[in-house]
Write a protein that holds these residues in place. Structure first.
Motif, PDB file in Angstrom:
ATOM      1  N   GLY A   1      16.287   5.135  10.522  1.00  0.00           N
ATOM      2  CA  GLY A   1      15.801   3.834  11.310  1.00  0.00           C
ATOM      3  C   GLY A   1      14.323   3.716  11.342  1.00  0.00           C
ATOM      4  N   ALA A   2      13.798   2.667  12.288  1.00  0.00           N
ATOM      5  CA  ALA A   2      12.317   2.738  11.910  1.00  0.00           C
ATOM      6  C   ALA A   2      11.515   3.571  12.855  1.00  0.00           C
ATOM      7  CB  ALA A   2      12.015   1.041  12.618  1.00  0.00           C
ATOM      8  N   ASP A   3      12.187   4.385  13.785  1.00  0.00           N
ATOM      9  CA  ASP A   3      11.542   5.207  14.626  1.00  0.00           C
ATOM     10  C   ASP A   3      11.033   6.458  13.857  1.00  0.00           C
ATOM     11  OD1 ASP A   3      12.274   3.560  16.672  1.00  0.00           O
ATOM     12  OD2 ASP A   3      14.082   4.675  17.194  1.00  0.00           O
ATOM     13  N   TYR A   4      11.742   6.695  12.665  1.00  0.00           N
ATOM     14  CA  TYR A   4      11.349   7.932  12.079  1.00  0.00           C
ATOM     15  C   TYR A   4      10.490   7.675  10.590  1.00  0.00           C
ATOM     16  CZ  TYR A   4      14.605  10.616  15.082  1.00  0.00           C
ATOM     17  OH  TYR A   4      15.378  10.851  15.974  1.00  0.00           O
ATOM     18  N   ASP A   5       9.983   6.562  10.407  1.00  0.00           N
ATOM     19  CA  ASP A   5       9.145   5.995   9.563  1.00  0.00           C
ATOM     20  C   ASP A   5       8.069   6.719   9.367  1.00  0.00           C
ATOM     21  OD1 ASP A   5      11.022   4.061   8.462  1.00  0.00           O
ATOM     22  OD2 ASP A   5      10.005   2.389   9.181  1.00  0.00           O
ATOM     23  N   ASP A   6       7.178   7.067  10.533  1.00  0.00           N
ATOM     24  CA  ASP A   6       5.933   7.899  10.483  1.00  0.00           C
ATOM     25  C   ASP A   6       6.234   9.377  10.294  1.00  0.00           C
ATOM     26  OD1 ASP A   6       4.318   5.447  11.082  1.00  0.00           O
ATOM     27  OD2 ASP A   6       4.325   6.053  13.177  1.00  0.00           O
ATOM     28  N   ALA A   7       7.284   9.917  10.711  1.00  0.00           N
ATOM     29  CA  ALA A   7       7.604  11.240  10.473  1.00  0.00           C
ATOM     30  C   ALA A   7       7.890  11.562   9.036  1.00  0.00           C
ATOM     31  CB  ALA A   7       8.617  11.763  11.259  1.00  0.00           C
ATOM     32  N   ILE A   8       8.587  10.664   8.553  1.00  0.00           N
ATOM     33  CA  ILE A   8       8.931  10.674   6.861  1.00  0.00           C
ATOM     34  C   ILE A   8       7.922  10.593   5.996  1.00  0.00           C
ATOM     35  CG2 ILE A   8      10.350   9.680   5.104  1.00  0.00           C
ATOM     36  CD1 ILE A   8      12.466   9.069   7.302  1.00  0.00           C
TER      37      ILE A   8
ATOM     38  N   ASP B   1       4.840  11.316   6.809  1.00  0.00           N
ATOM     39  CA  ASP B   1       3.711  12.316   6.953  1.00  0.00           C
ATOM     40  C   ASP B   1       4.339  13.476   6.245  1.00  0.00           C
ATOM     41  OD1 ASP B   1       2.003  11.318   8.810  1.00  0.00           O
ATOM     42  OD2 ASP B   1       3.030  11.979  10.544  1.00  0.00           O
ATOM     43  N   ALA B   2       5.760  13.906   6.137  1.00  0.00           N
ATOM     44  CA  ALA B   2       6.317  14.868   5.119  1.00  0.00           C
ATOM     45  C   ALA B   2       6.250  14.564   3.861  1.00  0.00           C
ATOM     46  CB  ALA B   2       7.834  14.924   5.712  1.00  0.00           C
ATOM     47  N   ILE B   3       6.345  13.233   3.455  1.00  0.00           N
ATOM     48  CA  ILE B   3       5.946  13.079   2.254  1.00  0.00           C
ATOM     49  C   ILE B   3       4.690  13.289   1.735  1.00  0.00           C
ATOM     50  CG2 ILE B   3       5.792  11.127   0.440  1.00  0.00           C
ATOM     51  CD1 ILE B   3       8.425   9.888   1.752  1.00  0.00           C
ATOM     52  N   VAL B   4       3.493  13.020   2.441  1.00  0.00           N
ATOM     53  CA  VAL B   4       2.256  13.021   2.401  1.00  0.00           C
ATOM     54  C   VAL B   4       1.984  14.976   2.191  1.00  0.00           C
ATOM     55  CG1 VAL B   4      -0.092  12.773   3.253  1.00  0.00           C
ATOM     56  CG2 VAL B   4       1.486  10.998   3.317  1.00  0.00           C
ATOM     57  N   ASP B   5       2.354  15.302   3.164  1.00  0.00           N
ATOM     58  CA  ASP B   5       2.213  16.886   3.215  1.00  0.00           C
ATOM     59  C   ASP B   5       2.794  17.426   1.682  1.00  0.00           C
ATOM     60  OD1 ASP B   5       1.044  17.007   5.634  1.00  0.00           O
ATOM     61  OD2 ASP B   5       3.115  17.418   6.564  1.00  0.00           O
ATOM     62  N   ARG B   6       3.998  17.012   1.217  1.00  0.00           N
ATOM     63  CA  ARG B   6       4.499  17.664   0.070  1.00  0.00           C
ATOM     64  C   ARG B   6       3.377  17.058  -1.122  1.00  0.00           C
ATOM     65  NH1 ARG B   6      10.862  16.526   0.746  1.00  0.00           N
ATOM     66  NH2 ARG B   6      11.203  17.798   2.611  1.00  0.00           N
ATOM     67  N   LEU B   7       3.163  16.024  -0.931  1.00  0.00           N
ATOM     68  CA  LEU B   7       2.250  15.477  -2.356  1.00  0.00           C
ATOM     69  C   LEU B   7       0.953  16.358  -2.148  1.00  0.00           C
ATOM     70  CD1 LEU B   7       2.926  11.845  -2.220  1.00  0.00           C
ATOM     71  CD2 LEU B   7       3.557  13.191  -4.009  1.00  0.00           C
TER      72      LEU B   7
ATOM     73  N   MET C   1      13.612   7.205   0.679  1.00  0.00           N
ATOM     74  CA  MET C   1      13.980   5.655   1.099  1.00  0.00           C
ATOM     75  C   MET C   1      15.219   5.549   1.875  1.00  0.00           C
ATOM     76  SD  MET C   1      11.502   3.858  -0.029  1.00  0.00           S
ATOM     77  CE  MET C   1      12.007   2.201  -0.156  1.00  0.00           C
ATOM     78  N   ARG C   2      16.140   6.395   1.494  1.00  0.00           N
ATOM     79  CA  ARG C   2      17.419   6.226   1.727  1.00  0.00           C
ATOM     80  C   ARG C   2      17.523   6.932   3.292  1.00  0.00           C
ATOM     81  NH1 ARG C   2      21.435   8.713  -1.923  1.00  0.00           N
ATOM     82  NH2 ARG C   2      21.044   7.071  -2.897  1.00  0.00           N
ATOM     83  N   ALA C   3      16.661   8.071   3.348  1.00  0.00           N
ATOM     84  CA  ALA C   3      16.582   8.717   4.744  1.00  0.00           C
ATOM     85  C   ALA C   3      15.837   7.830   5.642  1.00  0.00           C
ATOM     86  CB  ALA C   3      15.898   9.891   4.509  1.00  0.00           C
ATOM     87  N   SER C   4      15.017   6.878   5.295  1.00  0.00           N
ATOM     88  CA  SER C   4      14.565   5.849   6.123  1.00  0.00           C
ATOM     89  C   SER C   4      15.309   5.040   6.530  1.00  0.00           C
ATOM     90  CB  SER C   4      13.274   5.381   5.307  1.00  0.00           C
ATOM     91  OG  SER C   4      12.675   4.614   6.287  1.00  0.00           O
ATOM     92  N   ARG C   5      16.017   4.545   5.665  1.00  0.00           N
ATOM     93  CA  ARG C   5      17.157   3.482   6.058  1.00  0.00           C
ATOM     94  C   ARG C   5      18.243   4.096   7.049  1.00  0.00           C
ATOM     95  NH1 ARG C   5      18.199   2.222   0.372  1.00  0.00           N
ATOM     96  NH2 ARG C   5      16.329   1.438  -0.364  1.00  0.00           N
ATOM     97  N   ASP C   6      18.643   5.323   6.723  1.00  0.00           N
ATOM     98  CA  ASP C   6      19.684   5.781   7.718  1.00  0.00           C
ATOM     99  C   ASP C   6      19.077   6.194   8.949  1.00  0.00           C
ATOM    100  OD1 ASP C   6      21.468   5.690   5.419  1.00  0.00           O
ATOM    101  OD2 ASP C   6      21.196   7.836   4.882  1.00  0.00           O
TER     102      ASP C   6
END
Length: 108
Positions: free
Chosen positions: A8-15, A17-23, A1-6
């Motif tokens: 910005g909205a441009d990286y929301d999809d990439a973040i 996707d990374a979370i889904v891959d780890r899960l 969440m903190r990385a997403s805030r830092d």
């Protein structure tokens, strides 16, 4: 969440996707462990045997589908030239009925 805030909205999809891959990886590992503990072999379970190339071309549904497509092209042209849109609809409906009757008849 903190990385997403830092970032910005441009990286929301990439973040996301990374979370889904780890899960996915974590869930796969846990399920694999549980199945191994239960003594279930996951390498052969649920897989259908591969068909040879000869068996793939002898599937009646495939053959009837190809025949139906071969018939529908000239029937569409003929029906369209004589009857317009009604002829096109009748050609496709007739071909669809032909295909369904032949496939249902093959299953019996």
């Amino acid at each position: 969440m903190r990385a997403s805030r830092d970032l910005g909205a441009d990286y929301d999809d990439a973040i996301a996707d990374a979370i889904v891959d780890r899960l996915d990886h974590t869930v796969d590992e846990r399920v694999g462990r549980r199945l191994a503990e239960a003594g279930i072999d996951t390498r052969t379970q649920g897989k259908a045997p591969a068909k040879s190339s000869d068996e793939q071309w002898s599937d009646p549904r495939l053959i009837m589908g190809l025949l139906a497509m071969c018939f529908v092209i000239p029937l569409t042209a003929i029906g369209g030239s004589y009857m317009g849109a009604t002829g096109v609809v009748l050609a496709w409906a007739g071909t669809l009925v032909f295909y369904l009757i032949s496939v249902i008849g093959i299953r019996r």
